[in-house]
Design a protein around this motif. Structure first.
Motif, mmCIF file in Angstrom:
data_model
loop_
_atom_site.group_PDB
_atom_site.id
_atom_site.type_symbol
_atom_site.label_atom_id
_atom_site.label_comp_id
_atom_site.label_asym_id
_atom_site.label_seq_id
_atom_site.Cartn_x
_atom_site.Cartn_y
_atom_site.Cartn_z
ATOM 1 N N UNK A 1 0.838 -1.204 0.000
ATOM 2 C CA UNK A 1 0.000 0.000 0.000
ATOM 3 C C UNK A 1 0.872 1.253 0.000
ATOM 4 N N UNK A 2 1.936 1.233 0.803
ATOM 5 C CA UNK A 2 2.833 2.386 0.857
ATOM 6 C C UNK A 2 3.545 2.598 -0.474
ATOM 7 N N UNK A 3 3.993 1.516 -1.087
ATOM 8 C CA UNK A 3 4.672 1.616 -2.381
ATOM 9 C C UNK A 3 3.727 2.145 -3.454
ATOM 10 N N UNK A 4 2.484 1.694 -3.430
ATOM 11 C CA UNK A 4 1.514 2.175 -4.420
ATOM 12 C C UNK A 4 1.172 3.642 -4.181
ATOM 13 N N UNK A 5 1.132 4.043 -2.933
ATOM 14 C CA UNK A 5 0.912 5.450 -2.625
ATOM 15 C C UNK A 5 2.061 6.314 -3.108
ATOM 16 N N UNK A 6 3.274 5.813 -2.960
ATOM 17 C CA UNK A 6 4.451 6.536 -3.432
ATOM 18 C C UNK A 6 4.387 6.718 -4.947
ATOM 19 N N UNK A 7 4.043 5.641 -5.660
ATOM 20 C CA UNK A 7 3.926 5.731 -7.114
ATOM 21 C C UNK A 7 2.824 6.704 -7.524
ATOM 22 N N UNK A 8 1.720 6.699 -6.783
ATOM 23 C CA UNK A 8 0.623 7.619 -7.087
ATOM 24 C C UNK A 8 1.064 9.064 -6.874
ATOM 25 N N UNK A 9 1.829 9.306 -5.831
ATOM 26 C CA UNK A 9 2.320 10.655 -5.574
ATOM 27 C C UNK A 9 3.281 11.123 -6.644
ATOM 28 N N UNK A 10 4.133 10.226 -7.117
ATOM 29 C CA UNK A 10 5.067 10.591 -8.174
ATOM 30 C C UNK A 10 4.353 10.909 -9.481
ATOM 31 N N UNK A 11 3.275 10.201 -9.735
ATOM 32 C CA UNK A 11 2.552 10.425 -10.989
ATOM 33 C C UNK A 11 1.596 11.611 -10.900
ATOM 34 N N UNK A 12 1.494 12.237 -9.716
ATOM 35 C CA UNK A 12 0.694 13.436 -9.585
ATOM 36 C C UNK A 12 -0.762 13.203 -9.232
ATOM 37 N N UNK A 13 -1.102 12.002 -8.809
ATOM 38 C CA UNK A 13 -2.488 11.730 -8.428
ATOM 39 C C UNK A 13 -2.835 12.437 -7.118
ATOM 40 N N UNK A 14 -4.100 12.722 -6.954
ATOM 41 C CA UNK A 14 -4.603 13.379 -5.756
ATOM 42 C C UNK A 14 -4.707 12.379 -4.616
ATOM 43 N N UNK A 15 -4.599 12.861 -3.390
ATOM 44 C CA UNK A 15 -4.698 11.944 -2.259
ATOM 45 C C UNK A 15 -6.117 11.452 -2.048
ATOM 46 N N UNK A 16 -7.100 12.114 -2.636
ATOM 47 C CA UNK A 16 -8.478 11.644 -2.560
ATOM 48 C C UNK A 16 -8.707 10.378 -3.386
ATOM 49 N N UNK A 17 -7.749 10.027 -4.211
ATOM 50 C CA UNK A 17 -7.874 8.835 -5.046
ATOM 51 C C UNK A 17 -7.329 7.583 -4.370
ATOM 52 N N UNK A 18 -7.158 7.618 -3.073
ATOM 53 C CA UNK A 18 -6.673 6.461 -2.322
ATOM 54 C C UNK A 18 -7.675 5.315 -2.457
#
Length: 58
Positions: A12-29
């Motif tokens: 989950x943490x790794x996927x969150x990191x990738x989402x942050x790098x790609x510019x996704x919003x935190x509401x898309x968790x």
């Protein structure tokens, strides 16, 4: 010998990191579980911090 799957919270943490790098919003968790959601957001926050400090480009 079979390889063990990585811990779900680490994933989950790794996927969150990738989402942050790609510019996704935190509401898309995608996680509903509080523990997994907190780890995803932690990874997302780390990625955002790294992008702001210039370690990664978009």
């Amino acid at each position: 010998m079979k390889r063990q799957k990585r811990d779900r919270l680490e994933r989950a943490e790794a996927r969150g990191f990738q989402a942050g790098l790609s510019g996704r919003s935190r509401e898309q968790c995608p996680y509903q579980s509080l523990d997994a959601k907190m780890r995803w957001l932690g990874g997302w926050r780390d990625a955002i911090d790294n992008r702001v400090s210039g370690l990664f480009n978009k």
